[in-house]
Motif scaffolding. Sequence first.
Motif, mmCIF file in Angstrom:
data_model
loop_
_atom_site.group_PDB
_atom_site.id
_atom_site.type_symbol
_atom_site.label_atom_id
_atom_site.label_comp_id
_atom_site.label_asym_id
_atom_site.label_seq_id
_atom_site.Cartn_x
_atom_site.Cartn_y
_atom_site.Cartn_z
ATOM 1 N N MET A 41 10.166 13.450 2.359
ATOM 2 C CA MET A 41 8.966 12.650 2.489
ATOM 3 C C MET A 41 8.915 11.685 1.311
ATOM 4 O O MET A 41 9.145 12.072 0.179
ATOM 5 C CB MET A 41 7.760 13.579 2.500
ATOM 6 N N ARG A 42 8.579 10.415 1.619
ATOM 7 C CA ARG A 42 8.537 9.397 0.568
ATOM 8 C C ARG A 42 7.237 8.611 0.656
ATOM 9 O O ARG A 42 6.907 8.064 1.707
ATOM 10 C CB ARG A 42 9.729 8.455 0.723
ATOM 11 N N VAL A 43 6.533 8.572 -0.457
ATOM 12 C CA VAL A 43 5.318 7.758 -0.578
ATOM 13 C C VAL A 43 5.631 6.602 -1.505
ATOM 14 O O VAL A 43 6.265 6.786 -2.547
ATOM 15 C CB VAL A 43 4.134 8.584 -1.135
ATOM 16 N N ALA A 44 5.215 5.408 -1.126
ATOM 17 C CA ALA A 44 5.338 4.223 -1.982
ATOM 18 C C ALA A 44 3.972 3.559 -2.037
ATOM 19 O O ALA A 44 3.331 3.358 -0.997
ATOM 20 C CB ALA A 44 6.385 3.264 -1.412
ATOM 21 N N LEU A 45 3.522 3.257 -3.239
ATOM 22 C CA LEU A 45 2.234 2.580 -3.433
ATOM 23 C C LEU A 45 2.467 1.086 -3.548
ATOM 24 O O LEU A 45 3.200 0.643 -4.426
ATOM 25 C CB LEU A 45 1.544 3.117 -4.690
ATOM 26 N N HIS A 46 1.861 0.329 -2.657
ATOM 27 C CA HIS A 46 2.003 -1.126 -2.641
ATOM 28 C C HIS A 46 1.038 -1.690 -1.608
ATOM 29 O O HIS A 46 0.611 -0.986 -0.692
ATOM 30 C CB HIS A 46 3.449 -1.536 -2.304
ATOM 31 N N PRO A 47 0.694 -2.972 -1.750
ATOM 32 C CA PRO A 47 -0.166 -3.583 -0.734
ATOM 33 C C PRO A 47 0.556 -3.617 0.622
ATOM 34 O O PRO A 47 1.778 -3.790 0.677
ATOM 35 C CB PRO A 47 -0.390 -5.002 -1.251
ATOM 36 N N VAL A 48 -0.193 -3.425 1.683
ATOM 37 C CA VAL A 48 0.334 -3.521 3.042
ATOM 38 C C VAL A 48 -0.520 -4.579 3.744
ATOM 39 O O VAL A 48 -1.572 -4.263 4.300
ATOM 40 C CB VAL A 48 0.260 -2.162 3.784
ATOM 41 N N PRO A 49 -0.089 -5.849 3.667
ATOM 42 C CA PRO A 49 -0.931 -6.955 4.151
ATOM 43 C C PRO A 49 -1.453 -6.788 5.578
ATOM 44 O O PRO A 49 -2.596 -7.128 5.860
ATOM 45 C CB PRO A 49 -0.015 -8.172 4.049
ATOM 46 N N GLU A 50 -0.641 -6.249 6.470
ATOM 47 C CA GLU A 50 -1.102 -6.107 7.846
ATOM 48 C C GLU A 50 -2.043 -4.919 8.046
ATOM 49 O O GLU A 50 -2.625 -4.752 9.123
ATOM 50 C CB GLU A 50 0.087 -6.027 8.815
ATOM 51 N N HIS A 51 -2.209 -4.093 7.008
ATOM 52 C CA HIS A 51 -3.144 -2.954 7.029
ATOM 53 C C HIS A 51 -3.914 -2.950 5.711
ATOM 54 O O HIS A 51 -3.568 -2.213 4.786
ATOM 55 C CB HIS A 51 -2.386 -1.636 7.206
ATOM 56 N N PRO A 52 -4.960 -3.759 5.595
ATOM 57 C CA PRO A 52 -5.654 -3.903 4.304
ATOM 58 C C PRO A 52 -6.259 -2.614 3.753
ATOM 59 O O PRO A 52 -6.497 -2.520 2.560
ATOM 60 C CB PRO A 52 -6.738 -4.945 4.575
ATOM 61 N N ASP A 53 -6.489 -1.615 4.600
ATOM 62 C CA ASP A 53 -7.042 -0.345 4.115
ATOM 63 C C ASP A 53 -5.966 0.568 3.528
ATOM 64 O O ASP A 53 -6.287 1.562 2.880
ATOM 65 C CB ASP A 53 -7.752 0.406 5.243
ATOM 66 N N ALA A 54 -4.702 0.242 3.763
ATOM 67 C CA ALA A 54 -3.614 1.099 3.307
ATOM 68 C C ALA A 54 -3.395 0.925 1.804
ATOM 69 O O ALA A 54 -3.539 -0.161 1.258
ATOM 70 C CB ALA A 54 -2.333 0.771 4.071
ATOM 71 N N VAL A 55 -3.021 2.026 1.153
ATOM 72 C CA VAL A 55 -2.689 2.000 -0.277
ATOM 73 C C VAL A 55 -1.183 1.914 -0.477
ATOM 74 O O VAL A 55 -0.707 1.778 -1.598
ATOM 75 C CB VAL A 55 -3.245 3.237 -1.019
ATOM 76 N N GLY A 56 -0.440 2.021 0.597
ATOM 77 C CA GLY A 56 1.016 1.993 0.553
ATOM 78 C C GLY A 56 1.565 2.558 1.842
ATOM 79 O O GLY A 56 0.933 2.430 2.900
ATOM 80 N N THR A 57 2.707 3.219 1.736
ATOM 81 C CA THR A 57 3.332 3.789 2.930
ATOM 82 C C THR A 57 3.783 5.218 2.672
ATOM 83 O O THR A 57 4.073 5.605 1.542
ATOM 84 C CB THR A 57 4.568 2.958 3.358
ATOM 85 N N LEU A 58 3.822 5.984 3.745
ATOM 86 C CA LEU A 58 4.378 7.327 3.738
ATOM 87 C C LEU A 58 5.479 7.310 4.791
ATOM 88 O O LEU A 58 5.191 7.083 5.970
ATOM 89 C CB LEU A 58 3.314 8.369 4.075
ATOM 90 N N ASP A 59 6.709 7.474 4.358
ATOM 91 C CA ASP A 59 7.875 7.374 5.244
ATOM 92 C C ASP A 59 7.840 6.096 6.081
ATOM 93 O O ASP A 59 8.135 6.103 7.279
ATOM 94 C CB ASP A 59 7.989 8.609 6.138
ATOM 95 N N GLY A 60 7.438 4.997 5.443
ATOM 96 C CA GLY A 60 7.441 3.693 6.085
ATOM 97 C C GLY A 60 6.213 3.376 6.912
ATOM 98 O O GLY A 60 6.052 2.245 7.375
ATOM 99 N N GLN A 61 5.331 4.322 7.107
ATOM 100 C CA GLN A 61 4.109 4.112 7.888
ATOM 101 C C GLN A 61 2.928 3.862 6.946
ATOM 102 O O GLN A 61 2.868 4.455 5.863
ATOM 103 C CB GLN A 61 3.807 5.347 8.758
ATOM 104 N N PRO A 62 1.985 2.988 7.340
ATOM 105 C CA PRO A 62 0.835 2.718 6.469
ATOM 106 C C PRO A 62 0.081 4.007 6.106
ATOM 107 O O PRO A 62 -0.216 4.824 6.978
ATOM 108 C CB PRO A 62 -0.042 1.793 7.310
ATOM 109 N N LEU A 63 -0.181 4.150 4.823
ATOM 110 C CA LEU A 63 -0.880 5.313 4.282
ATOM 111 C C LEU A 63 -2.288 4.895 3.888
ATOM 112 O O LEU A 63 -2.470 4.000 3.064
ATOM 113 C CB LEU A 63 -0.130 5.859 3.065
ATOM 114 N N VAL A 64 -3.267 5.540 4.488
ATOM 115 C CA VAL A 64 -4.680 5.283 4.194
ATOM 116 C C VAL A 64 -5.234 6.530 3.526
ATOM 117 O O VAL A 64 -4.882 7.656 3.897
ATOM 118 C CB VAL A 64 -5.455 4.959 5.497
ATOM 119 N N VAL A 65 -6.096 6.331 2.542
ATOM 120 C CA VAL A 65 -6.725 7.455 1.862
ATOM 121 C C VAL A 65 -8.231 7.335 2.053
ATOM 122 O O VAL A 65 -8.830 6.307 1.742
ATOM 123 C CB VAL A 65 -6.367 7.479 0.356
#
Length: 162
Positions: free
Chosen positions: A1-25
């Motif tokens: 499992m890989r989490v990366a913290l970065h802006p996800v322009p197409e998902h403004p609520d996301a804080v990054g990605t988890l295994d390439g999928q937008p991660l929302v907290v």
Amino acid sequence: MRVALHPVPEHPDAVGTLDGQPLVVVGRELRVGGRPVPLDVAGEALAAAVEKAATALWGGDYLGSLARVLGLNRRSVVSDRIARNGLPGWALAILGCAAGHPRPRALGYLLLAAAELIDDAGETPTASRGADCAGLALQDLESALALVARARAMKRLPSRTG
């Protein structure tokens, strides 16, 4: 499992990605595709992503800087605590945005300077604090740039003796 913290322009609520999928907290709950992801499954990956982002901003000794900038207790930003309890979504979003900056180390130092200025503002009313701090920050940055330029202009290499 890989989490990366970065802006996800197409998902403004996301804080990054988890295994390439937008991660929302939401609160401290991780969600991917609207489904919760338990911290006991993703906590270690989240802690590693926080460490990677914070290291980009402040180097290996990042705990104090991260806590200071976010206004959190230092114990709250230790990796094992993050793995167990997570961090608020707003904190992860700020960290990911800052670490994605073209010059993350410079921005990290500027974030610390901003925290110092805001802390120094103390009881200044919120309405004027932003303008006050911005003016002080500009003055302080100009002073810092001038001092570094002066130091580098005055630097002399040792003379060689034959």
